[in-house]
Design a protein around this motif. Structure first.
Motif, PDB file in Angstrom:
ATOM      1  N   ALA A   1     -22.080 -37.012  69.197  1.00  0.00           N
ATOM      2  CA  ALA A   1     -21.839 -35.566  69.286  1.00  0.00           C
ATOM      3  C   ALA A   1     -22.495 -34.976  70.533  1.00  0.00           C
ATOM      4  CB  ALA A   1     -22.365 -34.877  68.036  1.00  0.00           C
ATOM      5  N   ALA A   2     -23.686 -35.438  70.863  1.00  0.00           N
ATOM      6  CA  ALA A   2     -24.383 -34.934  72.056  1.00  0.00           C
ATOM      7  C   ALA A   2     -23.633 -35.317  73.324  1.00  0.00           C
ATOM      8  CB  ALA A   2     -25.813 -35.461  72.090  1.00  0.00           C
ATOM      9  N   MET A   3     -23.050 -36.507  73.333  1.00  0.00           N
ATOM     10  CA  MET A   3     -22.265 -36.951  74.490  1.00  0.00           C
ATOM     11  C   MET A   3     -21.063 -36.033  74.720  1.00  0.00           C
ATOM     12  SD  MET A   3     -23.444 -39.777  75.983  1.00  0.00           S
ATOM     13  CE  MET A   3     -22.020 -40.499  76.761  1.00  0.00           C
ATOM     14  N   ALA A   4     -20.443 -35.602  73.638  1.00  0.00           N
ATOM     15  CA  ALA A   4     -19.244 -34.768  73.751  1.00  0.00           C
ATOM     16  C   ALA A   4     -19.537 -33.413  74.385  1.00  0.00           C
ATOM     17  CB  ALA A   4     -18.618 -34.579  72.371  1.00  0.00           C
ATOM     18  N   GLY A   5     -20.781 -32.958  74.283  1.00  0.00           N
ATOM     19  CA  GLY A   5     -21.128 -31.630  74.797  1.00  0.00           C
ATOM     20  C   GLY A   5     -21.694 -31.603  76.197  1.00  0.00           C
ATOM     21  N   ILE A   6     -21.704 -32.733  76.898  1.00  0.00           N
ATOM     22  CA  ILE A   6     -22.292 -32.773  78.236  1.00  0.00           C
ATOM     23  C   ILE A   6     -21.521 -31.840  79.168  1.00  0.00           C
ATOM     24  CG2 ILE A   6     -22.712 -34.206  80.273  1.00  0.00           C
ATOM     25  CD1 ILE A   6     -23.098 -36.584  78.354  1.00  0.00           C
ATOM     26  N   SER A   7     -22.274 -30.957  79.848  1.00  0.00           N
ATOM     27  CA  SER A   7     -21.661 -30.056  80.823  1.00  0.00           C
ATOM     28  C   SER A   7     -22.753 -29.411  81.672  1.00  0.00           C
ATOM     29  CB  SER A   7     -20.856 -28.959  80.126  1.00  0.00           C
ATOM     30  OG  SER A   7     -21.725 -28.026  79.511  1.00  0.00           O
ATOM     31  N   PRO A   8     -22.407 -28.973  82.874  1.00  0.00           N
ATOM     32  CA  PRO A   8     -23.382 -28.239  83.689  1.00  0.00           C
ATOM     33  C   PRO A   8     -23.879 -26.977  82.979  1.00  0.00           C
ATOM     34  CG  PRO A   8     -21.520 -28.908  85.041  1.00  0.00           C
ATOM     35  CD  PRO A   8     -21.157 -29.200  83.611  1.00  0.00           C
TER      36      PRO A   8
ATOM     37  N   LYS B   1     -45.989 -24.927  73.257  1.00  0.00           N
ATOM     38  CA  LYS B   1     -44.790 -24.525  74.007  1.00  0.00           C
ATOM     39  C   LYS B   1     -43.906 -25.738  74.286  1.00  0.00           C
ATOM     40  CE  LYS B   1     -45.439 -20.082  74.620  1.00  0.00           C
ATOM     41  NZ  LYS B   1     -44.517 -19.075  74.123  1.00  0.00           N
ATOM     42  N   ALA B   2     -44.514 -26.877  74.588  1.00  0.00           N
ATOM     43  CA  ALA B   2     -43.745 -28.095  74.843  1.00  0.00           C
ATOM     44  C   ALA B   2     -42.992 -28.534  73.593  1.00  0.00           C
ATOM     45  CB  ALA B   2     -44.662 -29.220  75.325  1.00  0.00           C
ATOM     46  N   LEU B   3     -43.656 -28.487  72.444  1.00  0.00           N
ATOM     47  CA  LEU B   3     -43.008 -28.887  71.197  1.00  0.00           C
ATOM     48  C   LEU B   3     -41.911 -27.910  70.789  1.00  0.00           C
ATOM     49  CD1 LEU B   3     -46.077 -30.151  69.151  1.00  0.00           C
ATOM     50  CD2 LEU B   3     -44.304 -31.510  70.256  1.00  0.00           C
ATOM     51  N   THR B   4     -42.159 -26.620  70.995  1.00  0.00           N
ATOM     52  CA  THR B   4     -41.142 -25.614  70.687  1.00  0.00           C
ATOM     53  C   THR B   4     -39.896 -25.840  71.534  1.00  0.00           C
ATOM     54  OG1 THR B   4     -42.829 -24.006  70.071  1.00  0.00           O
ATOM     55  CG2 THR B   4     -40.661 -23.128  70.617  1.00  0.00           C
ATOM     56  N   ALA B   5     -40.093 -26.104  72.815  1.00  0.00           N
ATOM     57  CA  ALA B   5     -38.960 -26.359  73.706  1.00  0.00           C
ATOM     58  C   ALA B   5     -38.233 -27.639  73.299  1.00  0.00           C
ATOM     59  CB  ALA B   5     -39.436 -26.459  75.151  1.00  0.00           C
ATOM     60  N   SER B   6     -38.965 -28.662  72.917  1.00  0.00           N
ATOM     61  CA  SER B   6     -38.351 -29.923  72.503  1.00  0.00           C
ATOM     62  C   SER B   6     -37.431 -29.711  71.308  1.00  0.00           C
ATOM     63  CB  SER B   6     -39.443 -30.945  72.181  1.00  0.00           C
ATOM     64  OG  SER B   6     -38.883 -32.182  71.805  1.00  0.00           O
ATOM     65  N   VAL B   7     -37.893 -28.964  70.317  1.00  0.00           N
ATOM     66  CA  VAL B   7     -37.081 -28.688  69.133  1.00  0.00           C
ATOM     67  C   VAL B   7     -35.877 -27.822  69.504  1.00  0.00           C
ATOM     68  CG1 VAL B   7     -37.056 -27.516  66.889  1.00  0.00           C
ATOM     69  CG2 VAL B   7     -38.976 -29.002  67.504  1.00  0.00           C
ATOM     70  N   ALA B   8     -36.087 -26.813  70.342  1.00  0.00           N
ATOM     71  CA  ALA B   8     -34.987 -25.940  70.756  1.00  0.00           C
ATOM     72  C   ALA B   8     -33.933 -26.725  71.535  1.00  0.00           C
ATOM     73  CB  ALA B   8     -35.525 -24.782  71.594  1.00  0.00           C
ATOM     74  N   LEU B   9     -34.369 -27.668  72.370  1.00  0.00           N
ATOM     75  CA  LEU B   9     -33.421 -28.498  73.112  1.00  0.00           C
ATOM     76  C   LEU B   9     -32.609 -29.383  72.163  1.00  0.00           C
ATOM     77  CD1 LEU B   9     -35.605 -29.439  76.194  1.00  0.00           C
ATOM     78  CD2 LEU B   9     -33.539 -28.020  76.197  1.00  0.00           C
ATOM     79  N   ASN B  10     -33.258 -29.907  71.150  1.00  0.00           N
ATOM     80  CA  ASN B  10     -32.533 -30.703  70.151  1.00  0.00           C
ATOM     81  C   ASN B  10     -31.497 -29.857  69.437  1.00  0.00           C
ATOM     82  OD1 ASN B  10     -32.598 -31.515  66.972  1.00  0.00           O
ATOM     83  ND2 ASN B  10     -32.355 -33.281  68.338  1.00  0.00           N
ATOM     84  N   ARG B  11     -31.872 -28.643  69.070  1.00  0.00           N
ATOM     85  CA  ARG B  11     -30.924 -27.752  68.375  1.00  0.00           C
ATOM     86  C   ARG B  11     -29.750 -27.383  69.279  1.00  0.00           C
ATOM     87  NH1 ARG B  11     -35.114 -23.752  65.163  1.00  0.00           N
ATOM     88  NH2 ARG B  11     -35.644 -25.253  63.548  1.00  0.00           N
ATOM     89  N   LEU B  12     -30.004 -27.181  70.558  1.00  0.00           N
ATOM     90  CA  LEU B  12     -28.941 -26.842  71.501  1.00  0.00           C
ATOM     91  C   LEU B  12     -27.993 -28.005  71.746  1.00  0.00           C
ATOM     92  CD1 LEU B  12     -27.641 -25.040  73.781  1.00  0.00           C
ATOM     93  CD2 LEU B  12     -29.305 -26.143  75.335  1.00  0.00           C
ATOM     94  N   THR B  13     -28.562 -29.200  71.935  1.00  0.00           N
ATOM     95  CA  THR B  13     -27.792 -30.330  72.454  1.00  0.00           C
ATOM     96  C   THR B  13     -27.462 -31.409  71.442  1.00  0.00           C
ATOM     97  OG1 THR B  13     -29.767 -31.586  73.064  1.00  0.00           O
ATOM     98  CG2 THR B  13     -28.892 -30.043  74.720  1.00  0.00           C
ATOM     99  N   GLY B  14     -28.256 -31.518  70.380  1.00  0.00           N
ATOM    100  CA  GLY B  14     -28.120 -32.637  69.462  1.00  0.00           C
ATOM    101  C   GLY B  14     -28.790 -33.904  69.981  1.00  0.00           C
ATOM    102  N   ILE B  15     -29.387 -33.816  71.156  1.00  0.00           N
ATOM    103  CA  ILE B  15     -30.088 -34.963  71.749  1.00  0.00           C
ATOM    104  C   ILE B  15     -31.447 -35.098  71.073  1.00  0.00           C
ATOM    105  CG2 ILE B  15     -31.119 -35.885  73.873  1.00  0.00           C
ATOM    106  CD1 ILE B  15     -28.961 -34.204  75.393  1.00  0.00           C
ATOM    107  N   SER B  16     -31.792 -36.313  70.706  1.00  0.00           N
ATOM    108  CA  SER B  16     -33.102 -36.599  70.124  1.00  0.00           C
ATOM    109  C   SER B  16     -34.105 -36.778  71.253  1.00  0.00           C
ATOM    110  CB  SER B  16     -33.012 -37.860  69.272  1.00  0.00           C
ATOM    111  OG  SER B  16     -34.270 -38.195  68.763  1.00  0.00           O
TER     112      SER B  16
ATOM    113  N   MET C   1     -43.644 -35.505  79.591  1.00  0.00           N
ATOM    114  CA  MET C   1     -42.407 -36.260  79.772  1.00  0.00           C
ATOM    115  C   MET C   1     -41.604 -36.084  78.497  1.00  0.00           C
ATOM    116  SD  MET C   1     -42.745 -37.719  82.767  1.00  0.00           S
ATOM    117  CE  MET C   1     -41.444 -38.928  82.782  1.00  0.00           C
ATOM    118  N   MET C   2     -40.325 -35.830  78.667  1.00  0.00           N
ATOM    119  CA  MET C   2     -39.420 -35.768  77.521  1.00  0.00           C
ATOM    120  C   MET C   2     -38.370 -36.855  77.726  1.00  0.00           C
ATOM    121  SD  MET C   2     -39.020 -31.684  76.900  1.00  0.00           S
ATOM    122  CE  MET C   2     -38.176 -31.872  75.356  1.00  0.00           C
ATOM    123  N   PHE C   3     -38.251 -37.717  76.731  1.00  0.00           N
ATOM    124  CA  PHE C   3     -37.292 -38.814  76.771  1.00  0.00           C
ATOM    125  C   PHE C   3     -36.181 -38.490  75.777  1.00  0.00           C
ATOM    126  CE2 PHE C   3     -41.518 -40.400  77.681  1.00  0.00           C
ATOM    127  CZ  PHE C   3     -41.320 -41.053  78.891  1.00  0.00           C
ATOM    128  N   GLY C   4     -34.940 -38.457  76.259  1.00  0.00           N
ATOM    129  CA  GLY C   4     -33.818 -38.087  75.410  1.00  0.00           C
ATOM    130  C   GLY C   4     -32.874 -39.240  75.154  1.00  0.00           C
TER     131      GLY C   4
END
Length: 97
Positions: free
Chosen positions: A13-20, A60-75, A5-8
């Motif tokens: 700044a993350a809100m401003a980037g929301i898009s499909p 792999k889960a942790l790598t993806a979590s960090v990559a998602l943070n870098r992409l989105t700014g979401i914690s 489970m990933m909780f964001g």
């Protein structure tokens, strides 16, 4: 594969980037790390997003979590999941030690 489970939680700044398009990029990050999206929900309350994901392993889960943070700014907080039946079985074993 193990389920996580990933909780964001959004910041301004993350809100401003929301898009499909950003969501599609996030799914691609999961796939590039050998994962599969089971579910993705926007929620109200303590968390803004809740994802259920399959990954080959913790790394792999942790790598993806960090990559998602870098992409989105979401914690993101990433947690492994254990089915209740398995949890009950593990606890029963622990009680006998």
């Amino acid at each position: 594969m193990p389920v996580f489970m990933m909780f964001g939680k959004y910041n301004a700044a993350a809100m401003a980037g929301i898009s499909p398009r950003r969501t599609d990029k996030a799914v691609e990050i999961v796939k590039k790390n050998g994962g599969k999206v089971i579910s993705m929900y926007a929620v109200m309350g303590e968390h803004d997003l809740v994802f259920t994901l399959d990954f080959p392993d913790l790394e792999k889960a942790l790598t993806a979590s960090v990559a998602l943070n870098r992409l989105t700014g979401i914690s993101f907080t990433t947690s492994p999941v254990v089915e209740v039946e398995k949890f009950d079985s593990l606890i029963a074993k622990a009680e006998h030690i």
